[in-house]
Scaffold this motif. Structure first.
Motif, PDB file in Angstrom:
ATOM      1  N   ASP A  64       0.842  -1.101   0.055  1.00 21.01           N
ATOM      2  CA  ASP A  64      -0.076  -0.088   0.024  1.00 21.01           C
ATOM      3  C   ASP A  64       0.639   1.148   0.069  1.00 21.01           C
ATOM      4  OD1 ASP A  64      -2.414  -1.535  -0.078  1.00 21.01           O
ATOM      5  OD2 ASP A  64      -2.513  -1.395   2.080  1.00 21.01           O
ATOM      6  N   GLU A  65       1.991   1.214   0.560  1.00 16.04           N
ATOM      7  CA  GLU A  65       2.702   2.236   0.624  1.00 16.04           C
ATOM      8  C   GLU A  65       3.151   3.020  -0.630  1.00 16.04           C
ATOM      9  OE1 GLU A  65       5.844  -1.127   0.724  1.00 16.04           O
ATOM     10  OE2 GLU A  65       3.825  -0.583   1.411  1.00 16.04           O
ATOM     11  N   HIS A  66       3.191   2.162  -1.672  1.00 17.45           N
ATOM     12  CA  HIS A  66       3.299   2.638  -3.139  1.00 17.45           C
ATOM     13  C   HIS A  66       2.097   3.528  -3.829  1.00 17.45           C
ATOM     14  CE1 HIS A  66       7.625   1.324  -3.046  1.00 17.45           C
ATOM     15  NE2 HIS A  66       7.321   0.336  -2.534  1.00 17.45           N
ATOM     16  N   PHE A  67       1.061   3.065  -3.327  1.00 15.84           N
ATOM     17  CA  PHE A  67       0.117   3.675  -3.886  1.00 15.84           C
ATOM     18  C   PHE A  67      -0.236   4.892  -3.505  1.00 15.84           C
ATOM     19  CE2 PHE A  67      -0.650  -0.753  -4.858  1.00 15.84           C
ATOM     20  CZ  PHE A  67      -1.387  -0.738  -6.065  1.00 15.84           C
ATOM     21  N   ALA A  68      -0.781   6.105  -4.342  1.00 19.88           N
ATOM     22  CA  ALA A  68      -1.269   7.406  -3.984  1.00 19.88           C
ATOM     23  C   ALA A  68      -2.396   7.947  -4.819  1.00 19.88           C
ATOM     24  CB  ALA A  68      -0.025   8.146  -4.450  1.00 19.88           C
TER      25      ALA A  68
ATOM     26  N   PHE B  73      -3.573  -1.398 -17.998  1.00 19.51           N
ATOM     27  CA  PHE B  73      -4.250  -0.756 -17.000  1.00 19.51           C
ATOM     28  C   PHE B  73      -5.018  -1.956 -16.314  1.00 19.51           C
ATOM     29  CE2 PHE B  73      -8.858   0.499 -15.521  1.00 19.51           C
ATOM     30  CZ  PHE B  73      -8.352   1.377 -14.458  1.00 19.51           C
ATOM     31  N   ASN B  74      -4.837  -1.934 -14.812  1.00 20.09           N
ATOM     32  CA  ASN B  74      -5.478  -3.146 -14.046  1.00 20.09           C
ATOM     33  C   ASN B  74      -6.417  -2.433 -12.889  1.00 20.09           C
ATOM     34  OD1 ASN B  74      -3.990  -5.132 -15.343  1.00 20.09           O
ATOM     35  ND2 ASN B  74      -2.430  -4.459 -14.249  1.00 20.09           N
ATOM     36  N   GLY B  75      -7.755  -2.557 -13.021  1.00 20.13           N
ATOM     37  CA  GLY B  75      -8.434  -1.538 -12.280  1.00 20.13           C
ATOM     38  C   GLY B  75      -9.720  -2.278 -11.251  1.00 20.13           C
ATOM     39  N   GLY B  76      -9.625  -3.661 -11.548  1.00 20.23           N
ATOM     40  CA  GLY B  76     -10.637  -4.498 -10.766  1.00 20.23           C
ATOM     41  C   GLY B  76     -12.158  -3.461 -10.958  1.00 20.23           C
TER      42      GLY B  76
ATOM     43  N   THR C 186       8.251   1.109 -17.900  1.00 18.93           N
ATOM     44  CA  THR C 186       9.520   0.233 -18.296  1.00 18.93           C
ATOM     45  C   THR C 186       9.398   0.595 -19.760  1.00 18.93           C
ATOM     46  OG1 THR C 186       7.892  -1.595 -18.483  1.00 18.93           O
ATOM     47  CG2 THR C 186       9.117  -1.384 -16.465  1.00 18.93           C
ATOM     48  N   VAL C 187      10.382  -0.412 -20.182  1.00 11.05           N
ATOM     49  CA  VAL C 187      10.413  -0.581 -21.611  1.00 11.05           C
ATOM     50  C   VAL C 187      10.396  -1.806 -22.193  1.00 11.05           C
ATOM     51  CG1 VAL C 187      12.134  -0.348 -23.887  1.00 11.05           C
ATOM     52  CG2 VAL C 187      12.307   1.283 -21.928  1.00 11.05           C
ATOM     53  N   SER C 188       9.388  -2.049 -23.388  1.00 13.85           N
ATOM     54  CA  SER C 188       8.959  -3.102 -24.058  1.00 13.85           C
ATOM     55  C   SER C 188       8.921  -2.985 -25.490  1.00 13.85           C
ATOM     56  CB  SER C 188       7.497  -3.681 -23.273  1.00 13.85           C
ATOM     57  OG  SER C 188       7.204  -4.902 -23.941  1.00 13.85           O
ATOM     58  N   ASP C 189       9.619  -3.919 -26.045  1.00 19.49           N
ATOM     59  CA  ASP C 189       9.696  -4.092 -27.617  1.00 19.49           C
ATOM     60  C   ASP C 189      10.095  -2.473 -28.081  1.00 19.49           C
ATOM     61  OD1 ASP C 189       8.757  -6.786 -27.751  1.00 19.49           O
ATOM     62  OD2 ASP C 189       6.536  -5.877 -27.670  1.00 19.49           O
ATOM     63  N   SER C 190      11.152  -2.087 -27.442  1.00 15.74           N
ATOM     64  CA  SER C 190      11.968  -1.100 -27.815  1.00 15.74           C
ATOM     65  C   SER C 190      11.000   0.343 -27.586  1.00 15.74           C
ATOM     66  CB  SER C 190      12.467  -0.867 -29.252  1.00 15.74           C
ATOM     67  OG  SER C 190      13.366  -1.997 -29.159  1.00 15.74           O
ATOM     68  N   MET C 191       9.964   0.273 -26.868  1.00 14.45           N
ATOM     69  CA  MET C 191       9.108   1.600 -26.460  1.00 14.45           C
ATOM     70  C   MET C 191       8.662   1.448 -25.262  1.00 14.45           C
ATOM     71  SD  MET C 191       5.266   0.478 -28.305  1.00 14.45           S
ATOM     72  CE  MET C 191       5.959  -0.219 -29.732  1.00 14.45           C
ATOM     73  N   PRO C 192       8.368   2.634 -24.602  1.00 17.22           N
ATOM     74  CA  PRO C 192       7.567   2.824 -23.229  1.00 17.22           C
ATOM     75  C   PRO C 192       6.692   1.942 -22.826  1.00 17.22           C
ATOM     76  CG  PRO C 192       8.204   4.934 -24.213  1.00 17.22           C
ATOM     77  CD  PRO C 192       8.148   4.032 -25.328  1.00 17.22           C
ATOM     78  N   LYS C 193       6.572   1.362 -21.723  1.00 15.19           N
ATOM     79  CA  LYS C 193       5.304   0.725 -21.185  1.00 15.19           C
ATOM     80  C   LYS C 193       4.810   1.342 -19.981  1.00 15.19           C
ATOM     81  CE  LYS C 193       3.228  -3.896 -19.810  1.00 15.19           C
ATOM     82  NZ  LYS C 193       3.604  -5.442 -19.738  1.00 15.19           N
ATOM     83  N   VAL C 194       3.593   1.369 -19.877  1.00 17.54           N
ATOM     84  CA  VAL C 194       3.022   1.982 -18.615  1.00 17.54           C
ATOM     85  C   VAL C 194       2.208   1.043 -18.022  1.00 17.54           C
ATOM     86  CG1 VAL C 194       1.774   3.865 -17.654  1.00 17.54           C
ATOM     87  CG2 VAL C 194       3.233   4.239 -19.499  1.00 17.54           C
ATOM     88  N   GLU C 195       2.496   0.758 -16.941  1.00 18.16           N
ATOM     89  CA  GLU C 195       1.492  -0.192 -15.801  1.00 18.16           C
ATOM     90  C   GLU C 195       0.683   0.616 -14.837  1.00 18.16           C
ATOM     91  OE1 GLU C 195       1.744  -3.925 -12.867  1.00 18.16           O
ATOM     92  OE2 GLU C 195       3.250  -3.614 -14.384  1.00 18.16           O
ATOM     93  N   LEU C 196      -0.506   0.657 -14.989  1.00 19.88           N
ATOM     94  CA  LEU C 196      -1.358   1.585 -14.051  1.00 19.88           C
ATOM     95  C   LEU C 196      -2.194   0.721 -13.297  1.00 19.88           C
ATOM     96  CD1 LEU C 196      -2.042   4.250 -12.819  1.00 19.88           C
ATOM     97  CD2 LEU C 196      -3.773   4.414 -14.755  1.00 19.88           C
ATOM     98  N   ASN C 197      -2.112   0.517 -12.010  1.00 17.42           N
ATOM     99  CA  ASN C 197      -2.842  -0.073 -11.170  1.00 17.42           C
ATOM    100  C   ASN C 197      -3.717   0.786 -10.428  1.00 17.42           C
ATOM    101  OD1 ASN C 197      -1.745  -2.859 -12.090  1.00 17.42           O
ATOM    102  ND2 ASN C 197      -0.136  -1.948 -11.307  1.00 17.42           N
ATOM    103  N   VAL C 198      -5.146   0.365  -9.964  1.00 21.19           N
ATOM    104  CA  VAL C 198      -5.941   1.070  -9.257  1.00 21.19           C
ATOM    105  C   VAL C 198      -6.641   0.064  -8.188  1.00 21.19           C
ATOM    106  CG1 VAL C 198      -7.884   2.824  -8.920  1.00 21.19           C
ATOM    107  CG2 VAL C 198      -6.231   2.955 -11.062  1.00 21.19           C
TER     108      VAL C 198
END
Length: 309
Positions: free
Chosen positions: A101-105, A123-126, A157-169
């Motif tokens: 939880d400390e990494h969530f804002a 995006f992972n949102g439940g 991160t970087v995936s297949d030579s392009m930026p990858k964004v992982e967003l979790n809520v």
């Protein structure tokens, strides 16, 4: 006559559950009930055994009512986290444990690199309420929950030579079943490959200025309403895997679109598209168009609509 009675019981049960769940009267865990599917074989066996027997109709009705009663009990009493954990199993994502939880804002963002022209989003949102937007800014992505009821975690991160964004809520309170209203803004100057994974959520937004290359939607028992712009990247692929959901796309009237869909217990309405065969509909300009939307829908008990503007 007997089959009509039992079929009627099933349709009434399914219809009421879907209606009450979508109206937020109940919180039904559809995923938790799937592991009891072998009981369907038992029910079918009972129906065959008592066919044309004395009191057979009453036995069939009783067996089906007992089975549906058990499904109702399981769906209402199973933890909501079961749904989200099962939904993300194939991606090894468990949003209840991600990084602590400390990494969530309540507000997160990633800056835009001036060299970035294409990016990926997971995006992972439940369950919850999510609003998607697109605008040109100094951020690649920005997310905010204004009432502090939900936490957001973003990782680049970087995936297949392009930026990858992982967003979790996820909800900040463990007893809270759904994430609070959350706004997610994507940079409109970037070509996006998006994967949206969420449960019994409401997701909406105006993405008419967003450049979409791929869009993958994995959900269940949800409501989605998105406004898309003209396709700008050859074939823009949209894949939807869902059940018991209502999905509405607003697409420009001049955009070329083809939809391949499953009609099992589903209702579909495609404005401006012509039926080209079983499970296929497309616009007249699809074959000749350079830029087009290719939409694939898999699932059952869905309501999918396309409107043109």
């Amino acid at each position: 006559m007997e089959n009509k009675i039992t079929s009627g019981i099933w349709f009434v049960f399914i219809g009421l559950i879907l209606l009450l769940h979508n109206l937020n009267v109940i919180d039904f865990n559809f995923w938790a009930t799937l592991k009891f599917w072998p009981l369907l074989i038992v029910i079918i066996g009972i129906n065959l055994m008592v066919q044309n027997k004395t009191y057979g109709t009453y036995i069939k009705i009783g067996a089906n009512v007992l089975f549906l009663g058990w499904i109702l009990f399981v769906g209402l009493t199973s933890r909501s986290s079961d749904w989200r954990e099962a939904l993300f199993t194939n991606r090894n994502v468990n949003i209840s444990d991600l990084d602590g939880d400390e990494h969530f804002a309540s507000e997160v963002s990633l800056p835009l690199d001036s060299l970035t022209t294409e990016a990926k989003l997971e995006f992972n949102g439940g369950a919850g309420t999510f609003n998607l937007k697109a605008e040109a800014s100094n951020n690649l992505i920005h997310g905010i929950n204004k009432d502090n009821s939900s936490g957001l975690y973003v990782k680049g991160t970087v995936s297949d030579s392009m930026p990858k964004v992982e967003l979790n809520v996820k909800p900040m309170e463990k007893k809270q079943k759904k994430a609070g209203p959350t706004d997610i803004t994507l940079n409109s100057n970037v070509l996006w490959n998006m994967e949206l994974n969420y449960g019994a959520a409401t997701i909406a937004g105006d993405l008419s200025t967003l450049r979409v290359k791929t869009l993958e939607i994995n959900t269940g028992a949800s409501t989605m309403s998105l406004k898309l712009g003209m396709p700008q990247s050859g074939v823009s692929s949209i894949e939807i895997a869902t059940g018991a959901s209502t999905i509405d796309f607003n697409i420009p009237k001049d955009a070329a679109v083809r939809v391949k869909y499953s009609a099992f217990l589903s209702s579909n309405s495609f404005e401006g598209l012509e039926t080209k065969g079983k499970g296929v509909a497309q616009t007249q300009n699809f074959d000749a168009a350079t830029n087009k939307y290719e939409i694939q829908i898999d699932g059952a008990a869905n309501t999918f609509s396309i409107h043109r503007y």
